[in-house]
Motif scaffolding. Structure first.
Motif, PDB file in Angstrom:
ATOM      1  N   TYR A   3      64.957 -17.911 -32.300  1.00  0.00           N
ATOM      2  CA  TYR A   3      64.859 -18.730 -33.505  1.00  0.00           C
ATOM      3  C   TYR A   3      64.907 -17.774 -34.692  1.00  0.00           C
ATOM      4  CZ  TYR A   3      63.665 -23.046 -31.061  1.00  0.00           C
ATOM      5  OH  TYR A   3      63.711 -24.171 -30.257  1.00  0.00           O
ATOM      6  N   ALA A  52      67.165 -27.652 -26.947  1.00  0.00           N
ATOM      7  CA  ALA A  52      65.840 -27.366 -27.524  1.00  0.00           C
ATOM      8  C   ALA A  52      65.766 -27.838 -28.971  1.00  0.00           C
ATOM      9  CB  ALA A  52      65.568 -25.868 -27.450  1.00  0.00           C
ATOM     10  N   ILE A  73      61.901 -25.295 -36.477  1.00  0.00           N
ATOM     11  CA  ILE A  73      60.445 -25.179 -36.323  1.00  0.00           C
ATOM     12  C   ILE A  73      59.877 -24.667 -37.649  1.00  0.00           C
ATOM     13  CG2 ILE A  73      58.567 -23.985 -35.122  1.00  0.00           C
ATOM     14  CD1 ILE A  73      60.406 -23.811 -32.663  1.00  0.00           C
ATOM     15  N   GLY A  85      53.708 -24.820 -33.911  1.00  0.00           N
ATOM     16  CA  GLY A  85      54.055 -24.446 -32.543  1.00  0.00           C
ATOM     17  C   GLY A  85      53.721 -22.989 -32.249  1.00  0.00           C
ATOM     18  N   CYS A  94      56.016 -20.706 -31.666  1.00  0.00           N
ATOM     19  CA  CYS A  94      56.993 -19.870 -32.386  1.00  0.00           C
ATOM     20  C   CYS A  94      56.580 -19.659 -33.837  1.00  0.00           C
ATOM     21  CB  CYS A  94      58.383 -20.514 -32.330  1.00  0.00           C
ATOM     22  SG  CYS A  94      59.104 -20.501 -30.686  1.00  0.00           S
ATOM     23  N   CYS A 117      59.612 -28.960 -26.120  1.00  0.00           N
ATOM     24  CA  CYS A 117      61.075 -29.120 -26.082  1.00  0.00           C
ATOM     25  C   CYS A 117      61.492 -29.542 -24.673  1.00  0.00           C
ATOM     26  CB  CYS A 117      61.779 -27.818 -26.442  1.00  0.00           C
ATOM     27  SG  CYS A 117      61.543 -27.363 -28.159  1.00  0.00           S
ATOM     28  N   ASP A 122      60.167 -19.408 -22.032  1.00  0.00           N
ATOM     29  CA  ASP A 122      59.347 -20.443 -21.399  1.00  0.00           C
ATOM     30  C   ASP A 122      59.447 -20.326 -19.889  1.00  0.00           C
ATOM     31  OD1 ASP A 122      58.759 -21.575 -23.862  1.00  0.00           O
ATOM     32  OD2 ASP A 122      60.453 -22.932 -23.790  1.00  0.00           O
TER      33      ASP A 122
HETATM   34  N1  SME Z   1      57.428 -24.480 -27.454  1.00  0.00           N
HETATM   35  C1  SME Z   1      57.900 -23.870 -28.679  1.00  0.00           C
HETATM   36  C2  SME Z   1      59.104 -24.585 -29.205  1.00  0.00           C
HETATM   37  C3  SME Z   1      60.397 -23.996 -28.770  1.00  0.00           C
HETATM   38  S1  SME Z   1      60.809 -24.413 -27.185  1.00  0.00           S
HETATM   39  O1  SME Z   1      59.806 -23.950 -26.262  1.00  0.00           O
HETATM   40  C4  SME Z   1      62.301 -23.839 -26.801  1.00  0.00           C
HETATM   41  C5  SME Z   1      56.790 -23.832 -29.706  1.00  0.00           C
HETATM   42  O2  SME Z   1      55.735 -24.428 -29.497  1.00  0.00           O
HETATM   43  O3  SME Z   1      56.990 -23.227 -30.755  1.00  0.00           O
END
Ligand code: SME
Length: 169
Positions: free
Chosen positions: A58, A75, A79, A84, A86, A110, A135
């Motif tokens: 990202y 996905a 964000i 999250g 990330c 996601c 992940d």
């Molecule tokens: N789970 C991530 C979001 C991105 S996906 O896992 C690809 C998060 O909580 O930032």
């Protein structure tokens, strides 16, 4: 990438990472297009570890992180910083290891099959570029070994390919 990546996967995670680091000189070549290098970086990790269900980048643009090259299921494309795993890793500028994503407040789903996650921020000369996100469908898949070697791989990669020039549009 100048050659096929050949890996012995019947090894510990650390030994697999050491193979990746040893191969990285051939995998990432100065002058490679940034998008090509990013794509191969994600493919390299997915190929190396069966425990990874999703791996991708990202990139920060303004106030949000935007989906870059990845391997795995479709996905979330955006964000917000501080949201999250990330966005939290990005704002704290530090890696986060999450053994059980359901226990992480604000985790962004996601893929409902995802159980654990690691996020490593990408910093070049103190500038936040984005994050690398991995992940797994198993709980507690990632640990300090992953963190150490993912950071090392990103250092090798960003020395060859300058991600500051990458513009997500
Ligand atoms: N789970 C991530 C979001 C991105 S996906 O896992 C690809 C998060 O909580 O930032």
């Amino acid at each position: 990438m100048s050659e096929e990546l050949k890996l012995n996967k019947n090894l510990s995670d650390e030994e697999v990472y050491i193979q990746l680091l040893a191969s990285s000189h051939h995998l990432f070549v100065e002058g490679d297009k940034i998008l090509s290098g990013l794509s191969n970086f994600t493919a390299m990790l997915k190929q190396a570890f069966d425990k990874i269900s999703w791996v991708g980048f990202y990139f920060l643009d303004g106030e949000k992180l935007f989906l870059g090259p990845f391997q795995g299921n479709t996905a979330c494309t955006e964000i917000k910083m501080n949201h999250g795993v990330c966005g939290t890793s990005a704002i704290k500028r530090e890696p986060l290891i999450v053994d059980d994503v359901d226990k992480f407040p604000g985790h962004i789903v996601c893929d409902s099959g995802s159980k654990s996650e690691i996020v490593v921020p990408i910093l070049i000369e103190n500038e936040l570029i984005g994050v690398l996100d991995l992940d797994s469908y198993e709980y507690s898949s990632f640990n300090e070994t992953d963190k150490k070697y993912l950071e090392e791989l990103l250092v090798v990669f960003t020395k060859k390919i300058d991600l500051r020039k990458f513009k997500i549009i």
